[in-house]
Design a protein around this motif. Structure first.
Motif, PDB file in Angstrom:
ATOM      1  N   ARG A  73     -14.773 -61.028 -24.025  1.00 27.70           N
ATOM      2  CA  ARG A  73     -13.392 -61.058 -24.525  1.00 27.70           C
ATOM      3  C   ARG A  73     -13.206 -62.164 -25.551  1.00 27.70           C
ATOM      4  O   ARG A  73     -12.402 -62.038 -26.483  1.00 27.70           O
ATOM      5  N   THR A  74     -13.939 -63.271 -25.397  1.00 32.07           N
ATOM      6  CA  THR A  74     -13.837 -64.362 -26.371  1.00 32.07           C
ATOM      7  C   THR A  74     -14.396 -63.929 -27.721  1.00 32.07           C
ATOM      8  O   THR A  74     -13.813 -64.235 -28.772  1.00 32.07           O
ATOM      9  N   ILE A  75     -15.517 -63.232 -27.690  1.00 29.03           N
ATOM     10  CA  ILE A  75     -16.090 -62.726 -28.947  1.00 29.03           C
ATOM     11  C   ILE A  75     -15.104 -61.764 -29.611  1.00 29.03           C
ATOM     12  O   ILE A  75     -14.858 -61.841 -30.827  1.00 29.03           O
ATOM     13  N   PHE A  76     -14.514 -60.896 -28.820  1.00 24.67           N
ATOM     14  CA  PHE A  76     -13.507 -59.974 -29.341  1.00 24.67           C
ATOM     15  C   PHE A  76     -12.300 -60.744 -29.895  1.00 24.67           C
ATOM     16  O   PHE A  76     -11.748 -60.390 -30.941  1.00 24.67           O
ATOM     17  N   SER A  77     -11.913 -61.822 -29.217  1.00 26.96           N
ATOM     18  CA  SER A  77     -10.787 -62.646 -29.669  1.00 26.96           C
ATOM     19  C   SER A  77     -11.096 -63.345 -30.978  1.00 26.96           C
ATOM     20  O   SER A  77     -10.223 -63.468 -31.850  1.00 26.96           O
ATOM     21  N   VAL A  78     -12.317 -63.825 -31.116  1.00 21.26           N
ATOM     22  CA  VAL A  78     -12.702 -64.493 -32.357  1.00 21.26           C
ATOM     23  C   VAL A  78     -12.641 -63.510 -33.522  1.00 21.26           C
ATOM     24  O   VAL A  78     -12.123 -63.831 -34.603  1.00 21.26           O
ATOM     25  N   PHE A  79     -13.146 -62.295 -33.329  1.00 18.91           N
ATOM     26  CA  PHE A  79     -13.066 -61.289 -34.399  1.00 18.91           C
ATOM     27  C   PHE A  79     -11.616 -60.951 -34.739  1.00 18.91           C
ATOM     28  O   PHE A  79     -11.266 -60.814 -35.921  1.00 18.91           O
ATOM     29  N   ASN A  80     -10.767 -60.820 -33.732  1.00 19.90           N
ATOM     30  CA  ASN A  80      -9.353 -60.535 -34.005  1.00 19.90           C
ATOM     31  C   ASN A  80      -8.661 -61.706 -34.695  1.00 19.90           C
ATOM     32  O   ASN A  80      -7.790 -61.502 -35.552  1.00 19.90           O
ATOM     33  N   LEU A  82     -10.173 -63.889 -36.691  1.00 20.83           N
ATOM     34  CA  LEU A  82     -10.653 -63.860 -38.080  1.00 20.83           C
ATOM     35  C   LEU A  82      -9.957 -62.754 -38.863  1.00 20.83           C
ATOM     36  O   LEU A  82      -9.600 -62.947 -40.042  1.00 20.83           O
ATOM     37  N   ASN A  83      -9.742 -61.607 -38.254  1.00 22.00           N
ATOM     38  CA  ASN A  83      -9.016 -60.515 -38.905  1.00 22.00           C
ATOM     39  C   ASN A  83      -7.575 -60.934 -39.201  1.00 22.00           C
ATOM     40  O   ASN A  83      -7.048 -60.646 -40.280  1.00 22.00           O
ATOM     41  N   PHE A  84      -6.952 -61.635 -38.276  1.00 20.55           N
ATOM     42  CA  PHE A  84      -5.594 -62.124 -38.481  1.00 20.55           C
ATOM     43  C   PHE A  84      -5.532 -63.084 -39.660  1.00 20.55           C
ATOM     44  O   PHE A  84      -4.662 -62.971 -40.543  1.00 20.55           O
ATOM     45  N   LEU A  85      -6.464 -64.042 -39.684  1.00 22.43           N
ATOM     46  CA  LEU A  85      -6.503 -65.000 -40.797  1.00 22.43           C
ATOM     47  C   LEU A  85      -6.809 -64.303 -42.116  1.00 22.43           C
ATOM     48  O   LEU A  85      -6.231 -64.630 -43.161  1.00 22.43           O
ATOM     49  N   ARG A  93      -0.097 -60.427 -45.317  1.00 21.90           N
ATOM     50  CA  ARG A  93       0.591 -59.624 -44.292  1.00 21.90           C
ATOM     51  C   ARG A  93       0.624 -60.416 -42.996  1.00 21.90           C
ATOM     52  O   ARG A  93      -0.356 -61.057 -42.634  1.00 21.90           O
ATOM     53  N   ALA A  94       1.752 -60.317 -42.332  1.00 18.18           N
ATOM     54  CA  ALA A  94       1.894 -60.989 -41.034  1.00 18.18           C
ATOM     55  C   ALA A  94       1.586 -59.986 -39.933  1.00 18.18           C
ATOM     56  O   ALA A  94       2.459 -59.297 -39.432  1.00 18.18           O
ATOM     57  N   VAL A  95       0.326 -59.875 -39.585  1.00 24.77           N
ATOM     58  CA  VAL A  95      -0.103 -58.990 -38.502  1.00 24.77           C
ATOM     59  C   VAL A  95       0.080 -59.753 -37.188  1.00 24.77           C
ATOM     60  O   VAL A  95      -0.360 -60.906 -37.073  1.00 24.77           O
ATOM     61  N   LYS A  99      -1.216 -62.527 -27.711  1.00 23.11           N
ATOM     62  CA  LYS A  99      -1.236 -63.826 -27.009  1.00 23.11           C
ATOM     63  C   LYS A  99      -2.345 -63.883 -25.959  1.00 23.11           C
ATOM     64  O   LYS A  99      -2.884 -64.938 -25.673  1.00 23.11           O
ATOM     65  N   GLY A 100      -2.706 -62.736 -25.372  1.00 26.40           N
ATOM     66  CA  GLY A 100      -3.793 -62.697 -24.397  1.00 26.40           C
ATOM     67  C   GLY A 100      -5.129 -63.092 -25.008  1.00 26.40           C
ATOM     68  O   GLY A 100      -5.968 -63.726 -24.356  1.00 26.40           O
ATOM     69  N   LEU A 101      -5.330 -62.723 -26.277  1.00 27.99           N
ATOM     70  CA  LEU A 101      -6.569 -63.099 -26.957  1.00 27.99           C
ATOM     71  C   LEU A 101      -6.643 -64.608 -27.150  1.00 27.99           C
ATOM     72  O   LEU A 101      -7.711 -65.219 -27.011  1.00 27.99           O
TER      73      LEU A 101
END
Length: 185
Positions: A73-80, A82-85, A93-95, A99-101
């Motif tokens: 889940r941490t790896i998935f959170s890091v990718f999300n 990075l996608n957000f940034l 865009r404000a995606v 909060k769980g990530l």
């Protein structure tokens, strides 16, 4: 009318006093409550084992989650993240970010910081330092004896009276078994 005195030999009087039971009113609710408390007390170890087993399974689940699913889940959170940034910086865009990530990232960060800090502590040396403290030993023994004293006091006269009531009642009725929860105490 004259009252006649009944003459009994002393042996029959003593035998009657020794063999007669305590005068207990069988309809007394107080003895029924004490009986239920005794049955509950005797069922506590079995029910406690069930709770301890459940606690063991919850700890095992938490342990397995921490060392199996949390890294994934941490790896998935890091990718999300990075996608957000990337979405925010490149496309403005404000995606919304989940909060769980972020919580998963903070959990993994805390786990890594704790593992790093504990890697510099010699646990066997800490154990021997604590073991060598006579004050801690004395405090621990005193607390154990105090808890044992409270447990023995809780046995008290109520349990003895409940046992007596059970023996009287068991001759007439079958004693109920099972966990009874006392909500009156």
């Amino acid at each position: 009318m004259k009252h006649q005195k009944i003459k009994q030999p002393i042996t029959s009087v003593i035998f009657e006093e020794v063999t007669k039971g305590c005068s207990v009113n069988e309809d007394d609710a107080n003895y029924w409550i004490k009986e239920q408390r005794l049955i509950t007390f005797l069922n506590i170890p079995r029910e406690l084992e069930k709770v301890l087993y459940l606690g063991y399974l919850i700890c095992l689940d938490s342990y397995l989650f921490t060392f199996t699913f949390l890294p994934i889940r941490t790896i998935f959170s890091v990718f999300n993240l990075l996608n957000f940034l990337f979405q925010r910086i490149i496309f403005f865009r404000a995606v919304p970010i989940d909060k769980g990530l972020l919580c998963d990232l903070f959990r993994m960060t805390m786990l890594l910081v704790c593992m790093f800090c504990l890697s510099y502590i010699n646990i066997s040396m800490v154990y021997h330092i604590i073991r060598g403290q006579s004050v801690i030993k004395l405090y621990f023994i005193y607390n154990c004896l105090e808890i044992l004293d409270y447990l023995c006091l809780s046995f008290g006269n109520d349990v003895l009276e409940a046992l007596f009531w059970l023996t009287i009642r068991s001759k007439k009725k079958k004693v109920p078994t099972g966990l009874c929860v006392d909500t009156t105490a």
